[in-house]
Each structure stands twice: as structure tokens, then as C-alpha cells.
Design a protein around this motif. Structure first.
Motif, PDB file in Angstrom:
ATOM      1  N   LEU A 178       0.226  -1.379  -0.094  1.00 29.11           N
ATOM      2  CA  LEU A 178       0.095   0.040  -0.503  1.00 29.11           C
ATOM      3  C   LEU A 178       0.771   1.095   0.055  1.00 29.11           C
ATOM      4  O   LEU A 178       1.860   1.657   0.735  1.00 29.11           O
ATOM      5  CB  LEU A 178      -0.934  -0.219   1.277  1.00 29.11           C
ATOM      6  N   VAL A 179       0.624   1.903  -0.835  1.00 28.94           N
ATOM      7  CA  VAL A 179       1.153   3.035  -1.320  1.00 28.94           C
ATOM      8  C   VAL A 179       0.061   4.910  -1.005  1.00 28.94           C
ATOM      9  O   VAL A 179      -1.293   4.698  -1.001  1.00 28.94           O
ATOM     10  CB  VAL A 179       2.028   3.520  -1.878  1.00 28.94           C
ATOM     11  N   SER A 180       1.010   5.670  -0.115  1.00 29.17           N
ATOM     12  CA  SER A 180       0.318   7.257   0.151  1.00 29.17           C
ATOM     13  C   SER A 180       1.320   8.107   0.026  1.00 29.17           C
ATOM     14  O   SER A 180       2.619   7.799   0.190  1.00 29.17           O
ATOM     15  CB  SER A 180      -0.372   6.780   2.040  1.00 29.17           C
ATOM     16  N   ARG A 181       0.987   9.102   0.213  1.00 26.49           N
ATOM     17  CA  ARG A 181       2.113  10.454   0.453  1.00 26.49           C
ATOM     18  C   ARG A 181       2.587  10.512   2.084  1.00 26.49           C
ATOM     19  O   ARG A 181       1.696  10.313   2.841  1.00 26.49           O
ATOM     20  CB  ARG A 181       1.170  11.886  -0.015  1.00 26.49           C
ATOM     21  N   LYS A 182       3.721   9.963   1.921  1.00 23.40           N
ATOM     22  CA  LYS A 182       4.511  10.344   3.527  1.00 23.40           C
ATOM     23  C   LYS A 182       4.403  11.985   3.659  1.00 23.40           C
ATOM     24  O   LYS A 182       3.417  12.266   4.845  1.00 23.40           O
ATOM     25  CB  LYS A 182       5.871   9.965   3.000  1.00 23.40           C
ATOM     26  N   SER A 183       3.797  12.888   3.631  1.00 21.70           N
ATOM     27  CA  SER A 183       4.322  14.970   3.716  1.00 21.70           C
ATOM     28  C   SER A 183       2.645  14.945   4.300  1.00 21.70           C
ATOM     29  O   SER A 183       1.479  14.794   2.740  1.00 21.70           O
ATOM     30  CB  SER A 183       4.548  15.777   3.165  1.00 21.70           C
ATOM     31  N   GLY A 184       1.827  15.266   5.260  1.00 21.99           N
ATOM     32  CA  GLY A 184       0.738  15.597   5.218  1.00 21.99           C
ATOM     33  C   GLY A 184      -0.222  14.084   4.996  1.00 21.99           C
ATOM     34  O   GLY A 184      -0.947  15.217   4.869  1.00 21.99           O
ATOM     35  N   LEU A 238       1.829   7.533  -9.279  1.00 19.96           N
ATOM     36  CA  LEU A 238       2.370   7.875  -7.783  1.00 19.96           C
ATOM     37  C   LEU A 238       2.646   9.277  -7.907  1.00 19.96           C
ATOM     38  O   LEU A 238       3.162   9.345  -6.438  1.00 19.96           O
ATOM     39  CB  LEU A 238       4.271   6.546  -8.399  1.00 19.96           C
ATOM     40  N   GLU A 239       2.895   9.855  -9.233  1.00 23.20           N
ATOM     41  CA  GLU A 239       2.763  11.241  -9.263  1.00 23.20           C
ATOM     42  C   GLU A 239       1.153  11.699  -8.186  1.00 23.20           C
ATOM     43  O   GLU A 239       0.992  13.082  -7.484  1.00 23.20           O
ATOM     44  CB  GLU A 239       2.152  11.685 -10.748  1.00 23.20           C
ATOM     45  N   VAL A 240       0.363  11.576  -9.197  1.00 29.17           N
ATOM     46  CA  VAL A 240      -1.203  11.612  -8.348  1.00 29.17           C
ATOM     47  C   VAL A 240      -0.845  11.471  -6.817  1.00 29.17           C
ATOM     48  O   VAL A 240      -1.711  12.340  -6.206  1.00 29.17           O
ATOM     49  CB  VAL A 240      -2.589  11.367  -9.148  1.00 29.17           C
ATOM     50  N   PRO A 260      11.051   6.456  -2.237  1.00 27.56           N
ATOM     51  CA  PRO A 260      12.168   7.616  -2.238  1.00 27.56           C
ATOM     52  C   PRO A 260      11.635   9.270  -3.208  1.00 27.56           C
ATOM     53  O   PRO A 260      11.763  10.251  -2.849  1.00 27.56           O
ATOM     54  CB  PRO A 260      13.718   7.427  -2.249  1.00 27.56           C
ATOM     55  N   LYS A 261      11.695   8.769  -4.427  1.00 25.16           N
ATOM     56  CA  LYS A 261      11.984  10.104  -5.026  1.00 25.16           C
ATOM     57  C   LYS A 261      10.170  10.424  -5.165  1.00 25.16           C
ATOM     58  O   LYS A 261       9.970  12.110  -5.539  1.00 25.16           O
ATOM     59  CB  LYS A 261      11.662   8.781  -7.036  1.00 25.16           C
ATOM     60  N   ASP A 263       9.000  10.454  -2.517  1.00 24.18           N
ATOM     61  CA  ASP A 263       8.039  10.925  -0.992  1.00 24.18           C
ATOM     62  C   ASP A 263       7.070   9.956  -0.307  1.00 24.18           C
ATOM     63  O   ASP A 263       6.202  10.508  -0.018  1.00 24.18           O
ATOM     64  CB  ASP A 263       7.869  12.327  -0.547  1.00 24.18           C
ATOM     65  N   LEU A 264       6.865   8.753  -0.816  1.00 27.29           N
ATOM     66  CA  LEU A 264       5.235   7.591  -0.601  1.00 27.29           C
ATOM     67  C   LEU A 264       6.159   7.118   1.043  1.00 27.29           C
ATOM     68  O   LEU A 264       7.011   6.938   1.300  1.00 27.29           O
ATOM     69  CB  LEU A 264       5.435   7.318  -1.771  1.00 27.29           C
ATOM     70  N   ASP A 265       4.969   7.066   1.463  1.00 20.80           N
ATOM     71  CA  ASP A 265       5.208   5.568   2.850  1.00 20.80           C
ATOM     72  C   ASP A 265       4.517   4.848   2.253  1.00 20.80           C
ATOM     73  O   ASP A 265       4.183   4.346   1.126  1.00 20.80           O
ATOM     74  CB  ASP A 265       3.882   6.222   3.234  1.00 20.80           C
ATOM     75  N   VAL A 266       5.002   3.709   2.249  1.00 26.34           N
ATOM     76  CA  VAL A 266       4.977   2.040   2.396  1.00 26.34           C
ATOM     77  C   VAL A 266       4.893   1.393   3.297  1.00 26.34           C
ATOM     78  O   VAL A 266       5.504   1.072   3.866  1.00 26.34           O
ATOM     79  CB  VAL A 266       6.301   1.620   1.145  1.00 26.34           C
ATOM     80  N   ARG A 267       3.741   0.848   2.582  1.00 33.71           N
ATOM     81  CA  ARG A 267       3.460  -0.292   3.993  1.00 33.71           C
ATOM     82  C   ARG A 267       2.807  -1.174   3.589  1.00 33.71           C
ATOM     83  O   ARG A 267       2.193  -1.656   2.201  1.00 33.71           O
ATOM     84  CB  ARG A 267       2.578  -0.127   5.399  1.00 33.71           C
ATOM     85  N   SER A 268       2.676  -2.418   4.239  1.00 33.47           N
ATOM     86  CA  SER A 268       2.386  -4.033   3.637  1.00 33.47           C
ATOM     87  C   SER A 268       0.295  -3.626   3.677  1.00 33.47           C
ATOM     88  O   SER A 268       0.035  -2.999   3.629  1.00 33.47           O
ATOM     89  CB  SER A 268       2.642  -5.432   4.627  1.00 33.47           C
ATOM     90  N   ALA A 269       0.708  -4.529   2.122  1.00 33.73           N
ATOM     91  CA  ALA A 269      -1.308  -4.651   1.808  1.00 33.73           C
ATOM     92  C   ALA A 269      -1.905  -5.014   3.377  1.00 33.73           C
ATOM     93  O   ALA A 269      -1.993  -6.101   3.508  1.00 33.73           O
ATOM     94  CB  ALA A 269      -1.541  -5.156   0.526  1.00 33.73           C
TER      95      ALA A 269
END
Length: 304
Positions: A178-184, A238-240, A260-261, A263-269
Motif C-alpha cells: 500500500l502506498v500513500s503520500r508521506k508528507s501531510g 504515483l505522481e497523483v 524516495p523519488k 516521498d511515499l509511505d510504503v506499508r504491507s497491503a
């Protein structure tokens, strides 16, 4: 073994080459142009082949010639015969990457293309400076037909077809994150399935669908999510995600490579999903082609 000398005398090398040419180009005129033969020579060769094999071999369609099931079944054996004769004439050869000017046509899913191409090209530019690489978008059904028809040399992605004319060589196993934005981001540290379903979801779907394998898995738990947007390609997705509150479940290898490119948070599904193999698929006619073996080795080294 009994040998049918009468039929064998009618199968000279030219008619076999015509057969392979029509299998590839699906048009008699194009085959004639490529082989430097007349249209009547192609027609004569096809008629002789039809008589020898007692099959129509190719059916006329508005856009060209379509091979029969029998023609498709004998194509690998005819190609093997021609390649064996060619090898006998030319003697043993090895692929020389430093001087090769070959063009390789490879279909890839866009997330594999994004991850693989930079390190792969670095290797290819160093060891095979004159080789050319033509890439296209991978789609299981389209890529399968393109491999069978000779329009591409290889496909990189998940191929679950069991066509006996294809060789499927696993490169690695892939799962999901699962990916989401890290900042905010306002995602809680711990996600339950219920809280996951309440998030705003993005789905990567080449055909624009708003449901996928995650929705199928949630259905087994009696749950449902609402996909707000679907995007056909991974990198734009990913840009979105990096600029919105949307979340997405994507292949783990890509998630970790691009986190890193963007700035995403990555966690297990948050829901169990079946892992799958990513493979290099090519036609059995190229099973012993040294170029294919060399290229797959370059791909594997680039993925390490």
C-alpha cells in the motif's frame, strides 16, 4: 522409419521459407517483397504446401491471410528444420554483443519498464553499444499474439497462458504494498480492513476499470471500497498519490524503488493478496537463440 520420398521432394527449402514468411507477415505481397520473389512464386509455393499437407494452411481475410490451426501447429517444427539447415550452412556461431546491430522488440508492463530500463540501458550501452531496443506496452492477450506472430521477440510481465509454443522463464516473484503520500498524510499507524475501505482509493487499470483484484478480495470479507479514480499507468499514478490523499495498492518492487523519488509511505497491503511471478516469455523457436539467452541474463542482472 518409412520416408515419403514423393512428398519430401516437393518440400524444398524455398517453400518452407515461404511458409515462415507468410506466417510472419500474413500477406503474400509483403512476403514476396521481403524474399525478393514474385507474387506468382508465393502462390505456387503455398499451393504446393497445401497439397503436401492436405490442409488450406492460410485462409483469406480482408486484411491478409490467417493461418489455420494446423499451420500454427507445424510452424515450430518447420522453423526448427530451417534453423537447423541454416546452422549447418553457417557453422556454429555465438552472439557477439560488442559488434551486434540486432534490434530486440520487447513488451513490458510500464512499472517494469520504469524500474528496469535505466539500469538495463546502462549495461547495454557498455557491452552492446550498437544494439537497438524497441519497447512496447505489455498486455497478456496482445503480447501473446505478438509473440506467436513474430511481431515481438519477448514479453516481460505476468503471463499465465499455457500455450505450448511459448517458453515462460520466471525472473522474480512479486507481491503488493500500500502506498500513500508521506508528507501531510492522515493515515493511522494501524489500518484495519474497515478503516482501509474508508480511504480514498486510486486503481491502476489499463482499461479504465474501477474494480480489480483488491475488490475481489474484499468481497470475500463482505467489505467494499470506493475507487475514486483509475489511472492507466503506474508512474502517473504515483505522481497523483504524492500530491493527494489517495492511496493505492501496487507491486512491492516498484513501491520500494520509487518511494524516495515521490516521498511515499510504503506499508504491507492490509488484505492478503496472491503473489505472482514476473517472467520473460518468448517463442519456442528462440529457445536456443543465443541473443535471447544473453538478453535475459542482462535483465536478471539489472533487476538485482
Amino acid at each position: 522409419m518409412d520416408i515419403d520420398e514423393i512428398k519430401l521432394r516437393r518440400l524444398d527449402l524455398t517453400v518452407l521459407l515461404v511458409f515462415l514468411g507468410v506466417m510472419r507477415y500474413r500477406k503474400a505481397t509483403t512476403t514476396a517483397e521481403q524474399m525478393g520473389l514474385s507474387q506468382s512464386s508465393i502462390t505456387h509455393s503455398l499451393n504446393r504446401l497445401r497439397e503436401v499437407f492436405d490442409d488450406k494452411l492460410f485462409l483469406r481475410k480482408p486484411d491478409g491471410l490467417e493461418p489455420t490451426a494446423f499451420a500454427l501447429s507445424i510452424e515450430p517444427r518447420i522453423r526448427t528444420i530451417v534453423e537447423s539447415l541454416n546452422g549447418l550452412l553457417n557453422g556454429p556461431t555465438e552472439f557477439q554483443p560488442l559488434t551486434s546491430t540486432v534490434t530486440l522488440r520487447v513488451a513490458m508492463r510500464d512499472h517494469i519498464l520504469s524500474m528496469l530500463l535505466p539500469p538495463l540501458l546502462e549495461r547495454l550501452f557498455a557491452v552492446a553499444p550498437n544494439l537497438r531496443l524497441s519497447t512496447g506496452i505489455f498486455d497478456q492477450n496482445d503480447s501473446l499474439q505478438d509473440l506467436l506472430n513474430g511481431r515481438i521477440d519477448m514479453a516481460l510481465g505476468h503471463m499465465d497462458h499455457q500455450n505450448t509454443s511459448l517458453v515462460i522463464e520466471k525472473l522474480y516473484d512479486e507481491d503488493y504494498s500500500l502506498v500513500s503520500r508521506k508528507s501531510g498524510s492522515e493515515l493511522p499507524d494501524e489500518l484495519t480492513l474497515e478503516s482501509y475501505c474508508r480511504l480514498k482509493h486510486l486503481l491502476i487499470s489499463p482499461n479504465g476499470s474501477l474494480t480489480g483484484i483488491v475488490d475481489d478480495a474484499l468481497r470475500e470479507y463482505g467489505l467494499k471500497r470506493r475507487v475514486s479514480v483509475s489511472v492507466p499507468l503506474f508512474v502517473p499514478a504515483l505522481e497523483v498519490i504524492a500530491k493527494t490523499d489517495l492511496v493505492a495498492i501496487i507491486p512491492t518492487k516498484m513501491a520500494k524503488a520509487f518511494a524516495p523519488k515521490f516521498d511515499l509511505d510504503v506499508r504491507s497491503a492490509p488484505i492478503p493478496l496472491q503473489s505472482y511471478p514476473v517472467s520473460a516469455t518468448y517463442h519456442r523457436r528462440d529457445e536456443h537463440n543465443p541473443i535471447h539467452r544473453w538478453f535475459i541474463n542482462q535483465v536478471k542482472s539489472s533487476l538485482e
